[in-house]
Design a protein around this motif. Sequence first.
Motif, mmCIF file in Angstrom:
data_model
loop_
_atom_site.group_PDB
_atom_site.id
_atom_site.type_symbol
_atom_site.label_atom_id
_atom_site.label_comp_id
_atom_site.label_asym_id
_atom_site.label_seq_id
_atom_site.Cartn_x
_atom_site.Cartn_y
_atom_site.Cartn_z
ATOM 1 N N VAL A 77 0.845 -1.201 0.000
ATOM 2 C CA VAL A 77 0.000 0.000 0.000
ATOM 3 C C VAL A 77 0.877 1.246 0.000
ATOM 4 N N GLU A 78 1.919 1.209 0.811
ATOM 5 C CA GLU A 78 2.835 2.349 0.911
ATOM 6 C C GLU A 78 3.506 2.652 -0.432
ATOM 7 N N ARG A 79 3.798 1.612 -1.183
ATOM 8 C CA ARG A 79 4.458 1.776 -2.493
ATOM 9 C C ARG A 79 3.455 1.928 -3.631
ATOM 10 N N ASP A 80 2.174 1.981 -3.280
ATOM 11 C CA ASP A 80 1.095 2.092 -4.263
ATOM 12 C C ASP A 80 1.136 0.923 -5.254
ATOM 13 N N ALA A 81 1.367 -0.275 -4.718
ATOM 14 C CA ALA A 81 1.454 -1.478 -5.546
ATOM 15 C C ALA A 81 0.512 -2.563 -5.055
ATOM 16 N N ILE A 82 -0.570 -2.168 -4.382
ATOM 17 C CA ILE A 82 -1.466 -3.156 -3.806
ATOM 18 C C ILE A 82 -2.300 -3.873 -4.870
ATOM 19 N N THR A 107 -1.704 -5.439 -7.554
ATOM 20 C CA THR A 107 -0.843 -6.263 -8.405
ATOM 21 C C THR A 107 -1.046 -7.731 -8.016
ATOM 22 N N PRO A 108 -0.693 -8.628 -8.897
ATOM 23 C CA PRO A 108 -0.843 -10.060 -8.565
ATOM 24 C C PRO A 108 -0.049 -10.492 -7.331
ATOM 25 N N ARG A 109 1.024 -9.784 -6.983
ATOM 26 C CA ARG A 109 1.814 -10.147 -5.792
ATOM 27 C C ARG A 109 0.997 -10.047 -4.507
ATOM 28 N N ALA A 110 0.023 -9.154 -4.495
ATOM 29 C CA ALA A 110 -0.790 -8.977 -3.286
ATOM 30 C C ALA A 110 -1.581 -10.241 -2.960
ATOM 31 N N PHE A 111 -1.951 -10.983 -3.988
ATOM 32 C CA PHE A 111 -2.750 -12.190 -3.756
ATOM 33 C C PHE A 111 -1.974 -13.232 -2.954
ATOM 34 N N ARG A 112 -0.672 -13.261 -3.105
ATOM 35 C CA ARG A 112 0.164 -14.199 -2.347
ATOM 36 C C ARG A 112 0.006 -13.945 -0.843
ATOM 37 N N TRP A 113 -0.002 -12.657 -0.464
ATOM 38 C CA TRP A 113 -0.096 -12.323 0.954
ATOM 39 C C TRP A 113 -1.515 -12.518 1.481
ATOM 40 N N LEU A 136 -10.452 -7.552 -4.087
ATOM 41 C CA LEU A 136 -9.114 -7.137 -4.529
ATOM 42 C C LEU A 136 -8.870 -7.581 -5.960
ATOM 43 N N HIS A 137 -9.309 -8.779 -6.286
ATOM 44 C CA HIS A 137 -9.152 -9.287 -7.642
ATOM 45 C C HIS A 137 -9.885 -8.395 -8.642
ATOM 46 N N LYS A 138 -11.123 -8.047 -8.319
ATOM 47 C CA LYS A 138 -11.918 -7.191 -9.203
ATOM 48 C C LYS A 138 -11.266 -5.806 -9.338
ATOM 49 N N ALA A 139 -10.796 -5.235 -8.240
ATOM 50 C CA ALA A 139 -10.146 -3.922 -8.288
ATOM 51 C C ALA A 139 -8.854 -3.973 -9.098
ATOM 52 N N THR A 140 -8.125 -5.073 -8.993
ATOM 53 C CA THR A 140 -6.891 -5.237 -9.768
ATOM 54 C C THR A 140 -7.208 -5.307 -11.253
ATOM 55 N N GLU A 141 -8.258 -6.038 -11.611
ATOM 56 C CA GLU A 141 -8.676 -6.113 -13.021
ATOM 57 C C GLU A 141 -9.078 -4.740 -13.543
ATOM 58 N N GLN A 169 -8.153 -1.768 -12.432
ATOM 59 C CA GLN A 169 -6.995 -0.890 -12.568
ATOM 60 C C GLN A 169 -6.176 -1.242 -13.803
ATOM 61 N N THR A 170 -6.058 -2.540 -14.100
ATOM 62 C CA THR A 170 -5.338 -2.965 -15.297
ATOM 63 C C THR A 170 -6.040 -2.453 -16.556
ATOM 64 N N GLU A 171 -7.379 -2.564 -16.567
ATOM 65 C CA GLU A 171 -8.140 -2.068 -17.717
ATOM 66 C C GLU A 171 -7.990 -0.567 -17.877
ATOM 67 N N ILE A 172 -8.054 0.173 -16.790
ATOM 68 C CA ILE A 172 -7.900 1.631 -16.848
ATOM 69 C C ILE A 172 -6.500 2.013 -17.323
ATOM 70 N N ALA A 173 -5.499 1.288 -16.869
ATOM 71 C CA ALA A 173 -4.129 1.568 -17.289
ATOM 72 C C ALA A 173 -3.953 1.332 -18.778
ATOM 73 N N GLU A 174 -4.642 0.329 -19.321
ATOM 74 C CA GLU A 174 -4.555 0.065 -20.770
ATOM 75 C C GLU A 174 -5.236 1.161 -21.564
ATOM 76 N N VAL A 175 -6.340 1.699 -21.041
ATOM 77 C CA VAL A 175 -7.058 2.756 -21.744
ATOM 78 C C VAL A 175 -6.266 4.056 -21.740
ATOM 79 N N VAL A 176 -5.669 4.353 -20.606
ATOM 80 C CA VAL A 176 -4.913 5.603 -20.463
ATOM 81 C C VAL A 176 -3.588 5.412 -21.147
#
Length: 165
Positions: free
Chosen positions: A74-79, A81-87, A151-156, A158-165
């Motif tokens: 969260v601090e690195r603004d990387a929540i 991402t697929p790595r978060a699912f591991r935790w 979290l999975h839905k939010a990650t999807e 964000q990925t879609e928004i990043a592709e559009v932008v």
Amino acid sequence: MHRLFIAALRAGIVAVILFGLFGQIVVIPTTAADEVDHFPPYAPFAAPYVTVAIVGIACVQVALAAVWMLLTMVERDAIFTPRAFRWVDTIIGSSIVATLLAIGITGHMALTDIPSPDDGMEVIGALAAATASVGVGASFVMLIVIMRSLLHKATELQTEIAEVV
């Protein structure tokens, strides 16, 4: 998330982990030994119950370590991402193990004739606490599974928004 808030959460995590270690090393074994000294028929139950209690606290500590890692993300603004699912999966796994331990204790207490120094109310109270622990553990696991899906839905998204932008 504000850095002061994250620092406070981390301080709390450290305090709970250290308190848990104190309980695992000092409180639980000492209490079990004292109970066996006061009521020797508890002796066959001491080692297994102490082991389950120590492992149960270790499950909480593992989950807190995973929360620490999620706070770092969260601090690195990387929540998102697929790595978060591991935790999150680590939290779910440790919660399942703790709940299974509680189920085992509940079943054992319900099916075993555990001696009691007085009228048996201690055993009934412990059985009620173990049963409540099963309910709380199962509810927590279900809550975290739902949060994982969010979290999975939010990650999807964000990925879609990043592709559009």
